[in-house]
Design a protein around this motif. Sequence first.
Motif, PDB file in Angstrom:
ATOM      1  N   LEU A 188      14.946  26.761  56.112  1.00  0.00           N
ATOM      2  CA  LEU A 188      16.318  27.032  56.950  1.00  0.00           C
ATOM      3  C   LEU A 188      15.802  28.305  58.084  1.00  0.00           C
ATOM      4  CD1 LEU A 188      18.590  26.975  53.498  1.00  0.00           C
ATOM      5  CD2 LEU A 188      18.631  24.511  54.670  1.00  0.00           C
ATOM      6  N   VAL A 189      16.662  28.434  58.333  1.00  0.00           N
ATOM      7  CA  VAL A 189      16.852  29.483  59.616  1.00  0.00           C
ATOM      8  C   VAL A 189      18.010  29.544  59.676  1.00  0.00           C
ATOM      9  CG1 VAL A 189      15.217  28.173  60.855  1.00  0.00           C
ATOM     10  CG2 VAL A 189      17.622  27.860  61.941  1.00  0.00           C
ATOM     11  N   GLU A 190      17.859  31.125  60.294  1.00  0.00           N
ATOM     12  CA  GLU A 190      18.788  31.856  61.263  1.00  0.00           C
ATOM     13  C   GLU A 190      20.436  31.731  61.412  1.00  0.00           C
ATOM     14  OE1 GLU A 190      19.133  34.094  58.870  1.00  0.00           O
ATOM     15  OE2 GLU A 190      16.895  33.596  58.099  1.00  0.00           O
ATOM     16  N   LYS A 191      21.229  32.034  62.092  1.00  0.00           N
ATOM     17  CA  LYS A 191      22.371  31.645  62.480  1.00  0.00           C
ATOM     18  C   LYS A 191      22.526  31.234  63.622  1.00  0.00           C
ATOM     19  CE  LYS A 191      26.871  32.340  63.436  1.00  0.00           C
ATOM     20  NZ  LYS A 191      28.523  33.746  63.126  1.00  0.00           N
ATOM     21  N   ASN A 192      21.421  32.007  64.859  1.00  0.00           N
ATOM     22  CA  ASN A 192      20.946  31.841  66.175  1.00  0.00           C
ATOM     23  C   ASN A 192      19.982  31.043  66.579  1.00  0.00           C
ATOM     24  OD1 ASN A 192      23.617  32.973  67.051  1.00  0.00           O
ATOM     25  ND2 ASN A 192      22.780  35.116  66.330  1.00  0.00           N
ATOM     26  N   GLU A 193      18.459  30.594  65.702  1.00  0.00           N
ATOM     27  CA  GLU A 193      18.098  29.580  65.957  1.00  0.00           C
ATOM     28  C   GLU A 193      17.893  28.143  65.355  1.00  0.00           C
ATOM     29  OE1 GLU A 193      15.170  33.388  64.388  1.00  0.00           O
ATOM     30  OE2 GLU A 193      15.397  31.392  62.557  1.00  0.00           O
ATOM     31  N   ARG A 194      17.287  27.393  66.337  1.00  0.00           N
ATOM     32  CA  ARG A 194      17.613  26.054  66.483  1.00  0.00           C
ATOM     33  C   ARG A 194      16.981  25.529  64.756  1.00  0.00           C
ATOM     34  NH1 ARG A 194      14.847  22.855  71.046  1.00  0.00           N
ATOM     35  NH2 ARG A 194      15.801  24.200  71.887  1.00  0.00           N
ATOM     36  N   GLY A 195      17.447  24.547  63.906  1.00  0.00           N
ATOM     37  CA  GLY A 195      17.419  24.184  62.722  1.00  0.00           C
ATOM     38  C   GLY A 195      18.657  23.921  61.560  1.00  0.00           C
ATOM     39  N   VAL A 196      18.486  23.897  60.953  1.00  0.00           N
ATOM     40  CA  VAL A 196      19.497  23.606  59.501  1.00  0.00           C
ATOM     41  C   VAL A 196      19.546  24.878  59.482  1.00  0.00           C
ATOM     42  CG1 VAL A 196      19.393  22.529  57.755  1.00  0.00           C
ATOM     43  CG2 VAL A 196      18.437  21.152  58.817  1.00  0.00           C
ATOM     44  N   GLN A 197      21.007  25.152  59.324  1.00  0.00           N
ATOM     45  CA  GLN A 197      21.392  26.744  58.830  1.00  0.00           C
ATOM     46  C   GLN A 197      21.215  26.927  57.321  1.00  0.00           C
ATOM     47  OE1 GLN A 197      22.350  28.852  61.390  1.00  0.00           O
ATOM     48  NE2 GLN A 197      20.973  26.481  62.965  1.00  0.00           N
ATOM     49  N   VAL A 253      24.488  17.384  43.382  1.00  0.00           N
ATOM     50  CA  VAL A 253      23.751  18.922  44.012  1.00  0.00           C
ATOM     51  C   VAL A 253      24.106  19.832  44.052  1.00  0.00           C
ATOM     52  CG1 VAL A 253      23.216  19.403  45.884  1.00  0.00           C
ATOM     53  CG2 VAL A 253      22.843  16.753  45.628  1.00  0.00           C
ATOM     54  N   ASN A 254      23.178  21.071  44.200  1.00  0.00           N
ATOM     55  CA  ASN A 254      24.798  22.412  44.033  1.00  0.00           C
ATOM     56  C   ASN A 254      24.815  22.549  45.127  1.00  0.00           C
ATOM     57  OD1 ASN A 254      24.956  24.909  43.478  1.00  0.00           O
ATOM     58  ND2 ASN A 254      23.106  25.260  42.448  1.00  0.00           N
ATOM     59  N   PRO A 255      26.024  22.268  45.022  1.00  0.00           N
ATOM     60  CA  PRO A 255      26.608  23.085  46.166  1.00  0.00           C
ATOM     61  C   PRO A 255      26.275  24.383  47.327  1.00  0.00           C
ATOM     62  CG  PRO A 255      28.655  22.747  45.232  1.00  0.00           C
ATOM     63  CD  PRO A 255      26.890  22.871  44.391  1.00  0.00           C
ATOM     64  N   GLU A 256      25.902  25.591  46.458  1.00  0.00           N
ATOM     65  CA  GLU A 256      25.178  26.391  46.611  1.00  0.00           C
ATOM     66  C   GLU A 256      23.319  26.317  47.556  1.00  0.00           C
ATOM     67  OE1 GLU A 256      26.830  28.837  47.626  1.00  0.00           O
ATOM     68  OE2 GLU A 256      28.338  28.373  45.852  1.00  0.00           O
ATOM     69  N   LYS A 257      22.969  25.356  46.966  1.00  0.00           N
ATOM     70  CA  LYS A 257      21.643  24.467  48.030  1.00  0.00           C
ATOM     71  C   LYS A 257      21.727  23.301  48.678  1.00  0.00           C
ATOM     72  CE  LYS A 257      19.176  27.076  44.071  1.00  0.00           C
ATOM     73  NZ  LYS A 257      18.487  27.368  43.053  1.00  0.00           N
ATOM     74  N   ALA A 258      22.838  23.040  49.020  1.00  0.00           N
ATOM     75  CA  ALA A 258      23.018  21.687  49.808  1.00  0.00           C
ATOM     76  C   ALA A 258      22.521  21.448  50.856  1.00  0.00           C
ATOM     77  CB  ALA A 258      24.586  21.642  50.221  1.00  0.00           C
ATOM     78  N   ALA A 259      21.963  22.491  51.766  1.00  0.00           N
ATOM     79  CA  ALA A 259      21.190  22.275  53.249  1.00  0.00           C
ATOM     80  C   ALA A 259      19.639  22.750  52.148  1.00  0.00           C
ATOM     81  CB  ALA A 259      21.589  24.185  53.599  1.00  0.00           C
ATOM     82  N   GLU A 260      19.261  23.481  51.334  1.00  0.00           N
ATOM     83  CA  GLU A 260      18.273  23.315  51.211  1.00  0.00           C
ATOM     84  C   GLU A 260      17.838  21.551  50.845  1.00  0.00           C
ATOM     85  OE1 GLU A 260      14.732  25.779  47.639  1.00  0.00           O
ATOM     86  OE2 GLU A 260      16.622  26.761  48.046  1.00  0.00           O
ATOM     87  N   VAL A 261      18.567  21.373  49.741  1.00  0.00           N
ATOM     88  CA  VAL A 261      17.811  19.365  49.318  1.00  0.00           C
ATOM     89  C   VAL A 261      18.284  18.766  50.339  1.00  0.00           C
ATOM     90  CG1 VAL A 261      19.510  17.900  48.086  1.00  0.00           C
ATOM     91  CG2 VAL A 261      19.150  20.480  47.074  1.00  0.00           C
ATOM     92  N   TYR A 262      18.953  18.832  51.516  1.00  0.00           N
ATOM     93  CA  TYR A 262      19.220  17.589  52.193  1.00  0.00           C
ATOM     94  C   TYR A 262      17.749  18.192  53.447  1.00  0.00           C
ATOM     95  CZ  TYR A 262      20.287  15.174  56.576  1.00  0.00           C
ATOM     96  OH  TYR A 262      20.588  14.989  58.010  1.00  0.00           O
ATOM     97  N   VAL A 263      17.181  18.820  53.189  1.00  0.00           N
ATOM     98  CA  VAL A 263      16.329  19.297  54.049  1.00  0.00           C
ATOM     99  C   VAL A 263      15.034  18.633  53.375  1.00  0.00           C
ATOM    100  CG1 VAL A 263      14.274  21.275  55.518  1.00  0.00           C
ATOM    101  CG2 VAL A 263      17.287  21.562  55.438  1.00  0.00           C
ATOM    102  N   LEU A 264      14.807  19.148  51.840  1.00  0.00           N
ATOM    103  CA  LEU A 264      13.608  18.247  51.112  1.00  0.00           C
ATOM    104  C   LEU A 264      13.765  17.085  50.697  1.00  0.00           C
ATOM    105  CD1 LEU A 264      13.992  21.264  48.740  1.00  0.00           C
ATOM    106  CD2 LEU A 264      11.682  21.022  50.407  1.00  0.00           C
ATOM    107  N   PHE A 265      14.634  16.034  51.160  1.00  0.00           N
ATOM    108  CA  PHE A 265      14.775  15.437  50.136  1.00  0.00           C
ATOM    109  C   PHE A 265      15.065  14.172  51.569  1.00  0.00           C
ATOM    110  CE2 PHE A 265      14.815  18.166  46.377  1.00  0.00           C
ATOM    111  CZ  PHE A 265      13.769  17.560  45.908  1.00  0.00           C
ATOM    112  N   ASN A 266      15.989  14.502  52.174  1.00  0.00           N
ATOM    113  CA  ASN A 266      16.585  13.196  53.544  1.00  0.00           C
ATOM    114  C   ASN A 266      14.877  12.618  53.789  1.00  0.00           C
ATOM    115  OD1 ASN A 266      17.903  12.298  55.792  1.00  0.00           O
ATOM    116  ND2 ASN A 266      17.818  13.992  56.681  1.00  0.00           N
ATOM    117  N   GLN A 267      14.845  10.819  54.341  1.00  0.00           N
ATOM    118  CA  GLN A 267      14.318  10.119  54.717  1.00  0.00           C
ATOM    119  C   GLN A 267      14.448   9.891  55.338  1.00  0.00           C
ATOM    120  OE1 GLN A 267      11.142  10.443  53.953  1.00  0.00           O
ATOM    121  NE2 GLN A 267      11.381  11.778  51.984  1.00  0.00           N
ATOM    122  N   GLN A 268      14.017   9.389  56.620  1.00  0.00           N
ATOM    123  CA  GLN A 268      14.571   9.126  58.213  1.00  0.00           C
ATOM    124  C   GLN A 268      15.354   7.819  58.223  1.00  0.00           C
ATOM    125  OE1 GLN A 268      12.113   9.932  61.187  1.00  0.00           O
ATOM    126  NE2 GLN A 268      13.727   9.228  62.449  1.00  0.00           N
TER     127      GLN A 268
END
Length: 532
Positions: A188-197, A253-268
Amino acid sequence: MTDNRVIVRPPNKASGIALLLAIILCAMAFSLTWFVYTSFRIDVGSGEIAILTRKIGKDLKNGEEIAPTPEHKGIQREVLTEGRYFRNPYTWSWEVVKQVEVASGEMGVKVSLTGDDLGYGEFLAHVDEKGEPTTKGIVPGVLNPGRYPIHPYLYAVEIHKPITIPAGFKGVVTNLAAPLAKDSNKLLVEKNERGVQTTALEPGTHYVNPYVTRIDLVDCRSQRFNLGQEDDMGFPSKDGFWVSLDGVIEFRVNPEKAAEVYVLFNQQENGPTIDAEIVQTIIMPNARSFCRLQGSNSSGREFIQGETRSAFQKAFETEMRKACEPLGIEIIQALITTIRPPEKIAEPVRRREISKQEELQYKQQVLQQESEQKLAVEKAMVEQKQSLVTADRDVVKVTTKAAEEQQVALTLANQQLAVAQLKLEASLDESRAIEARGKAAADVVRFDNEAEAAGWQTAVQAFSGDGQAYARYVLYQKLSSAWQRMMVNTADSPMMKILDSFTEPIGRTLAVQPPVTAPAVADPPAGPAAAP
């Protein structure tokens, strides 16, 4: 004599020609004015804009499509909004078009069509301090529902739908246009960086530029998965028998870790959804691992008994939570619904277990009977104690009531005694008063009688002690007022005879004694007067 005749002169040709010329000039002036008015007029209606194009002026440079200033030829940057305007048609030409309208429930994205070309890999237009683009490309930001006077030769407007995040979902934000992250190894990246927030969006409607920000929905609601849905879920037991089982796992899915779960387990290949990936990469591997490791420690027949099944169930739920929670998956419950050991050992073990259960049931019934017997004895003892307590309470109640009634009767008797004493004293005082009043009345009567007797005695003494004479005197006084009514004309009336009998003694008495005036006394009572 006056001549009144009218002299008719022929019309003057010069005046008629002048009038005709004046009319023609007026018509030409009106026509010219109307032509100028209609040719120079620009009517821009409601919801429209006018695009001006200058015909004369400075030439444009190569590559320029829009006039940079009003002095240059070509399409002007400024547009005319609703109203009426006048422009010289020999200098200007114009085009009236509709304004850009963004309907409710939609949003608009502006694309700059003029300016410098972007560099390699760039797609967002550069903007100045006023927010105006200086290059071609997609303009940051969106147009909310409404109507906008946008120049169609400067901007193209694309209509998109806003992102709606339903209840129970989280919106994972991916910045597509910001600078690259400083640390490329971070998920995960910071607010003004490219990538998943790091921060995900809450449920609601969000108006974001789809070329700048991508939002993927992550379902954080509770979901259920059947362990035996895809294939046989089982494991070899300690004694080599294959034990099949089935169960249900409820997770989210834990709502607090939704972004992290999405990055780890999303398959194209599965698109933006990650439910299948969570089941295939987290739920099933951990469930199989636990069942095979934990199940191989027990024999096949032990899974028929209730204690081993219960322990296996508790350990399964505990281990699933420990394995999944660090990865952002919350296990709400994990239940083993069915454990099916091989039929070769299941039937005899089942019969033996049934016999044990029946034995336990009989023992339980004996214990229950003994408990019921003890309960009956204790209940009888309790009822006896309650009866004794009730009897004691009744005795105390009766005794207390008798004492209260005795106290009340004693108090009432004392009150009556005090009242009787007061009445006795009052009676004594009243008897004394009556006696005193009687004595006083007797003395009054005695004194009155003595006074009256003294008056009679004195009156009788006036008649020489002849009481009969005094009585006749008193009678005459009483009858004197009614004498006239009693008298009659005849001297031989019976009344005169009665009166004649009184005349002689009275005459003799009056002849012998001198006249004595009797004292004025009250009318004597009937008793003493009647006495001679």
